[in-house]
Design an enzyme around this catalytic site. Structure first.
Site, PDB file in Angstrom:
ATOM      1  N   ASP A 105       0.981  -1.271   0.104  1.00 49.34           N
ATOM      2  CA  ASP A 105       0.062   0.085   0.097  1.00 49.34           C
ATOM      3  C   ASP A 105       0.996   1.354  -0.186  1.00 49.34           C
ATOM      4  O   ASP A 105       0.479   2.477   0.407  1.00 49.34           O
ATOM      5  CB  ASP A 105      -1.034   0.164   1.103  1.00 49.34           C
ATOM      6  N   ASP A 154       6.888  -4.490  14.188  1.00 48.68           N
ATOM      7  CA  ASP A 154       7.288  -3.179  14.060  1.00 48.68           C
ATOM      8  C   ASP A 154       7.499  -2.575  15.492  1.00 48.68           C
ATOM      9  O   ASP A 154       8.704  -1.850  15.680  1.00 48.68           O
ATOM     10  CB  ASP A 154       6.536  -2.382  13.180  1.00 48.68           C
TER      11      ASP A 154
END
Length: 272
Positions: A71, A149
């Protein structure tokens, strides 16, 4: 490819021999420590990262990889940026990654006339980033089951190393829909500026990014700036003037961040 989406597979195959196409073999649900179905996607993403990086580094034996989520849009100088900074990443043990993303890269928060400007950051930005095989060797045995993350942003992984990132982002995310359910998208992410002025990084001297050169220059520059003593006095300052504002704790930082429109969250006590 993960998820087994056939339309995505068809789009990938349409590139023929221009790319190498590999597919995640395990699409099963994961047994989670806390059975919360809403978290299943975060576990699958982490599993996929581990599998994909294992393929790149341990099976195919590449020495570096640039990770681009599906994305993200990229700038025209995206690849040159990584080619140039890869040289520094290989030579400087105080660095552990290079990112194309500036978390606070809104138009009114960056100098749009300085697309060549790069920084060392204690924060791991992600969103289009590069790592080397030696870092993967360090991380793979302890790779997390989920939330990879945020795990990367913990001090146990960072080990006081920095990540390079640009003044103006070389990626732009259009991913409002996803596992994070649009968190920060409308308030921050969609406002990040994508660089439109190509920079020939390979022709530049980037030695200023070495730790010794950068730290000396950065500290000297910051501490010669006049201090802004309060938010109320900001209106009296000229637009574009460089100022220093100090905070004493995370509560003060959060309050100031909201005033200036920057991201206010901290990860392991490190701001974006």
């Amino acid at each position: 490819q993960d998820c087994g989406h056939e339309q995505t597979a068809a789009a990938i195959r349409s590139y023929g021999d221009e790319i190498r196409y590999i597919r995640q073999p395990d699409l099963s649900n994961i047994v989670m420590e806390r059975n919360n179905p809403a978290m299943q996607g975060y576990y699958k993403i982490s599993r996929h990262y581990k599998w994909a990086l294992t393929q790149i580094f341990d099976v195919m034996k590449y020495k570096s990889v640039v990770i681009v989520e599906d994305d993200l849009d990229v700038s025209t100088d995206f690849f040159e940026y990584f080619l140039a900074t890869r040289k520094i990443l290989k030579l400087d043990s105080t660095l552990w990654c290079v990112s194309a993303w500036n978390d606070n890269g809104k138009k009114d928060l960056v100098d749009v006339n300085r697309p060549e400007l790069l920084y060392r950051s204690d924060f791991f930005p992600g969103l289009g980033w590069m790592l080397l095989s030696n870092l993967w060797d360090e991380l793979k045995e302890k790779w997390p089951k989920a939330f990879w993350d945020d795990w990367m942003r913990e001090s146990a992984q960072r080990k006081d190393r920095a990540c390079l990132r640009p003044e103006i982002s070389r990626t732009y995310t259009f991913g409002r829909i996803g596992e994070s359910r649009g968190q920060f998208y409308d308030t921050h992410l969609r406002h990040i500026v994508l660089n439109d002025k190509p920079v020939h990084f390979l022709q530049m001297d980037l030695s200023y990014l070495s730790k010794k050169n950068y730290d000396n220059s950065f500290v000297s520059h910051v501490y010669q700036l006049p201090i802004l003593k309060s938010i109320d006095s900001l209106a009296d300052e000229k637009s574009g003037k460089e100022l220093r504002m100090e905070y004493q704790n995370s509560f003060e930082f959060t309050r100031l961040a909201k005033v200036f429109g920057i991201m206010s969250d901290l990860k392991d006590r490190v701001s974006r």
